[in-house]
Scaffold this motif. Sequence first.
Motif, PDB file in Angstrom:
ATOM      1  N   ASN A 177       0.822  -1.204   0.000  1.00 42.65           N
ATOM      2  CA  ASN A 177       0.000   0.000   0.000  1.00 42.65           C
ATOM      3  C   ASN A 177       0.857   1.255   0.000  1.00 42.65           C
ATOM      4  OD1 ASN A 177      -2.674  -0.974  -0.028  1.00 42.65           O
ATOM      5  ND2 ASN A 177      -2.441  -1.641   2.080  1.00 42.65           N
ATOM      6  N   SER A 178       1.337   1.620  -1.169  1.00 42.09           N
ATOM      7  CA  SER A 178       2.045   2.891  -1.245  1.00 42.09           C
ATOM      8  C   SER A 178       0.995   3.976  -1.504  1.00 42.09           C
ATOM      9  CB  SER A 178       3.087   2.870  -2.359  1.00 42.09           C
ATOM     10  OG  SER A 178       2.469   3.010  -3.615  1.00 42.09           O
ATOM     11  N   PRO A 179       1.227   5.186  -1.030  1.00 42.68           N
ATOM     12  CA  PRO A 179       0.218   6.245  -1.169  1.00 42.68           C
ATOM     13  C   PRO A 179      -0.141   6.547  -2.628  1.00 42.68           C
ATOM     14  CG  PRO A 179       2.047   6.961   0.221  1.00 42.68           C
ATOM     15  CD  PRO A 179       2.411   5.621  -0.324  1.00 42.68           C
ATOM     16  N   SER A 180       0.843   6.499  -3.515  1.00 39.59           N
ATOM     17  CA  SER A 180       0.562   6.855  -4.905  1.00 39.59           C
ATOM     18  C   SER A 180      -0.104   5.713  -5.662  1.00 39.59           C
ATOM     19  CB  SER A 180       1.854   7.263  -5.611  1.00 39.59           C
ATOM     20  OG  SER A 180       2.806   6.225  -5.509  1.00 39.59           O
ATOM     21  N   THR A 181       0.447   4.529  -5.546  1.00 41.81           N
ATOM     22  CA  THR A 181      -0.072   3.394  -6.304  1.00 41.81           C
ATOM     23  C   THR A 181      -0.002   2.117  -5.491  1.00 41.81           C
ATOM     24  OG1 THR A 181       1.291   4.373  -8.062  1.00 41.81           O
ATOM     25  CG2 THR A 181      -0.001   2.471  -8.639  1.00 41.81           C
ATOM     26  N   PRO A 182      -1.112   1.668  -4.954  1.00 47.62           N
ATOM     27  CA  PRO A 182      -1.075   0.350  -4.290  1.00 47.62           C
ATOM     28  C   PRO A 182      -0.788  -0.727  -5.344  1.00 47.62           C
ATOM     29  CG  PRO A 182      -3.195   1.458  -3.941  1.00 47.62           C
ATOM     30  CD  PRO A 182      -2.409   2.275  -4.912  1.00 47.62           C
ATOM     31  N   THR A 183       0.075  -1.658  -4.998  1.00 46.51           N
ATOM     32  CA  THR A 183       0.440  -2.712  -5.948  1.00 46.51           C
ATOM     33  C   THR A 183       0.326  -4.076  -5.274  1.00 46.51           C
ATOM     34  OG1 THR A 183       2.777  -2.591  -5.335  1.00 46.51           O
ATOM     35  CG2 THR A 183       2.072  -1.244  -7.206  1.00 46.51           C
ATOM     36  N   ILE A 184       0.333  -5.096  -6.095  1.00 45.15           N
ATOM     37  CA  ILE A 184       0.415  -6.473  -5.618  1.00 45.15           C
ATOM     38  C   ILE A 184       1.744  -7.016  -6.124  1.00 45.15           C
ATOM     39  CG2 ILE A 184      -0.590  -8.781  -5.717  1.00 45.15           C
ATOM     40  CD1 ILE A 184      -3.310  -7.372  -6.236  1.00 45.15           C
ATOM     41  N   LYS A 185       2.561  -7.506  -5.215  1.00 38.70           N
ATOM     42  CA  LYS A 185       3.848  -8.098  -5.591  1.00 38.70           C
ATOM     43  C   LYS A 185       3.707  -9.610  -5.518  1.00 38.70           C
ATOM     44  CE  LYS A 185       6.915  -4.369  -4.779  1.00 38.70           C
ATOM     45  NZ  LYS A 185       7.695  -4.053  -5.926  1.00 38.70           N
ATOM     46  N   SER A 221      14.138  -7.533  -6.997  1.00 40.51           N
ATOM     47  CA  SER A 221      13.816  -7.271  -5.600  1.00 40.51           C
ATOM     48  C   SER A 221      15.049  -6.746  -4.889  1.00 40.51           C
ATOM     49  CB  SER A 221      13.351  -8.554  -4.909  1.00 40.51           C
ATOM     50  OG  SER A 221      12.166  -9.016  -5.494  1.00 40.51           O
ATOM     51  N   VAL A 222      14.842  -5.762  -4.047  1.00 38.53           N
ATOM     52  CA  VAL A 222      15.953  -5.248  -3.259  1.00 38.53           C
ATOM     53  C   VAL A 222      15.803  -5.610  -1.787  1.00 38.53           C
ATOM     54  CG1 VAL A 222      16.535  -3.366  -4.815  1.00 38.53           C
ATOM     55  CG2 VAL A 222      14.791  -3.021  -3.068  1.00 38.53           C
ATOM     56  N   GLU A 223      14.650  -6.160  -1.425  1.00 38.70           N
ATOM     57  CA  GLU A 223      14.420  -6.530  -0.035  1.00 38.70           C
ATOM     58  C   GLU A 223      15.300  -7.716   0.351  1.00 38.70           C
ATOM     59  OE1 GLU A 223      11.800  -6.716  -2.244  1.00 38.70           O
ATOM     60  OE2 GLU A 223      10.411  -5.126  -1.688  1.00 38.70           O
ATOM     61  N   ARG A 224      15.653  -7.777   1.620  1.00 40.33           N
ATOM     62  CA  ARG A 224      16.440  -8.919   2.104  1.00 40.33           C
ATOM     63  C   ARG A 224      15.545 -10.150   2.181  1.00 40.33           C
ATOM     64  NH1 ARG A 224      18.166  -7.892   7.601  1.00 40.33           N
ATOM     65  NH2 ARG A 224      16.317  -6.618   7.688  1.00 40.33           N
ATOM     66  N   ASN A 225      16.164 -11.304   2.053  1.00 41.09           N
ATOM     67  CA  ASN A 225      15.477 -12.592   2.220  1.00 41.09           C
ATOM     68  C   ASN A 225      14.305 -12.767   1.265  1.00 41.09           C
ATOM     69  OD1 ASN A 225      17.225 -13.086   4.378  1.00 41.09           O
ATOM     70  ND2 ASN A 225      15.834 -12.040   5.785  1.00 41.09           N
ATOM     71  N   ARG A 226      14.419 -12.240   0.084  1.00 40.85           N
ATOM     72  CA  ARG A 226      13.350 -12.370  -0.897  1.00 40.85           C
ATOM     73  C   ARG A 226      13.907 -12.978  -2.165  1.00 40.85           C
ATOM     74  NH1 ARG A 226       8.565  -9.543   0.831  1.00 40.85           N
ATOM     75  NH2 ARG A 226       8.965  -9.485   3.032  1.00 40.85           N
ATOM     76  N   ALA A 227      13.012 -13.298  -3.062  1.00 35.41           N
ATOM     77  CA  ALA A 227      13.446 -13.758  -4.375  1.00 35.41           C
ATOM     78  C   ALA A 227      14.210 -12.628  -5.063  1.00 35.41           C
ATOM     79  CB  ALA A 227      12.225 -14.163  -5.199  1.00 35.41           C
ATOM     80  N   ASN A 228      14.999 -12.976  -6.052  1.00 37.71           N
ATOM     81  CA  ASN A 228      15.766 -11.963  -6.772  1.00 37.71           C
ATOM     82  C   ASN A 228      14.876 -11.077  -7.625  1.00 37.71           C
ATOM     83  OD1 ASN A 228      18.212 -12.874  -5.756  1.00 37.71           O
ATOM     84  ND2 ASN A 228      18.403 -14.401  -7.372  1.00 37.71           N
ATOM     85  N   GLU A 229      13.745 -11.616  -8.051  1.00 34.90           N
ATOM     86  CA  GLU A 229      12.817 -10.876  -8.898  1.00 34.90           C
ATOM     87  C   GLU A 229      11.418 -10.996  -8.327  1.00 34.90           C
ATOM     88  OE1 GLU A 229      14.793 -11.554 -13.302  1.00 34.90           O
ATOM     89  OE2 GLU A 229      13.020 -12.682 -12.756  1.00 34.90           O
ATOM     90  N   ASN A 230      10.589 -10.046  -8.715  1.00 37.47           N
ATOM     91  CA  ASN A 230       9.172 -10.177  -8.395  1.00 37.47           C
ATOM     92  C   ASN A 230       8.367  -9.621  -9.547  1.00 37.47           C
ATOM     93  OD1 ASN A 230       8.144  -7.319  -7.822  1.00 37.47           O
ATOM     94  ND2 ASN A 230       9.970  -7.423  -6.539  1.00 37.47           N
ATOM     95  N   ILE A 231       7.108  -9.983  -9.566  1.00 36.51           N
ATOM     96  CA  ILE A 231       6.182  -9.447 -10.555  1.00 36.51           C
ATOM     97  C   ILE A 231       5.345  -8.408  -9.822  1.00 36.51           C
ATOM     98  CG2 ILE A 231       4.276  -9.984 -12.113  1.00 36.51           C
ATOM     99  CD1 ILE A 231       5.409 -12.886 -12.184  1.00 36.51           C
ATOM    100  N   THR A 232       5.391  -7.177 -10.303  1.00 37.04           N
ATOM    101  CA  THR A 232       4.628  -6.106  -9.673  1.00 37.04           C
ATOM    102  C   THR A 232       3.413  -5.811 -10.533  1.00 37.04           C
ATOM    103  OG1 THR A 232       6.676  -5.186  -8.789  1.00 37.04           O
ATOM    104  CG2 THR A 232       4.740  -3.762  -8.751  1.00 37.04           C
ATOM    105  N   VAL A 233       2.233  -5.888  -9.902  1.00 38.76           N
ATOM    106  CA  VAL A 233       0.975  -5.678 -10.608  1.00 38.76           C
ATOM    107  C   VAL A 233       0.407  -4.324 -10.196  1.00 38.76           C
ATOM    108  CG1 VAL A 233      -1.375  -6.559 -10.933  1.00 38.76           C
ATOM    109  CG2 VAL A 233       0.529  -8.166 -10.649  1.00 38.76           C
ATOM    110  N   PHE A 234       0.192  -3.470 -11.193  1.00 38.53           N
ATOM    111  CA  PHE A 234      -0.406  -2.155 -10.969  1.00 38.53           C
ATOM    112  C   PHE A 234      -1.866  -2.212 -11.397  1.00 38.53           C
ATOM    113  CE2 PHE A 234       4.094  -1.566 -11.713  1.00 38.53           C
ATOM    114  CZ  PHE A 234       4.465  -0.683 -10.704  1.00 38.53           C
TER     115      PHE A 234
END
Length: 91
Positions: free
Chosen positions: A11-19, A49-62
């Motif tokens: 839930n970002s203020p500008s654009t909520p997304t689904i990762k 992905s730049v978060e720790r302990n996550r997959a190297n990539e993610n699919i971001t849905v806008f």
Amino acid sequence: MEVPFRSEIRNSPSTPTIKIYLSDESLDAKIKTHLEHFEEIESIEITESVERNRANENITVFLKDNVDINKMKASIDSSLWWYFEEDLVDE
């Protein structure tokens, strides 16, 4: 058995997304194509992905404006479970 994917609402203020994080990142492009049939989706990006302990990539849905993100996450999750169940049957 490892789950094939995990999804989170951001839930970002500008654009909520689904990762969506896939356990098999080689499927990122196939899943992106699979999700493009949803009319409520504005765009889909495969991002590193730049978060720790996550997959190297993610699919971001806008999502498009005024789309219920919780309902869309449930629809996407359901569609992905169906996709992976069908894929497992085909092997």
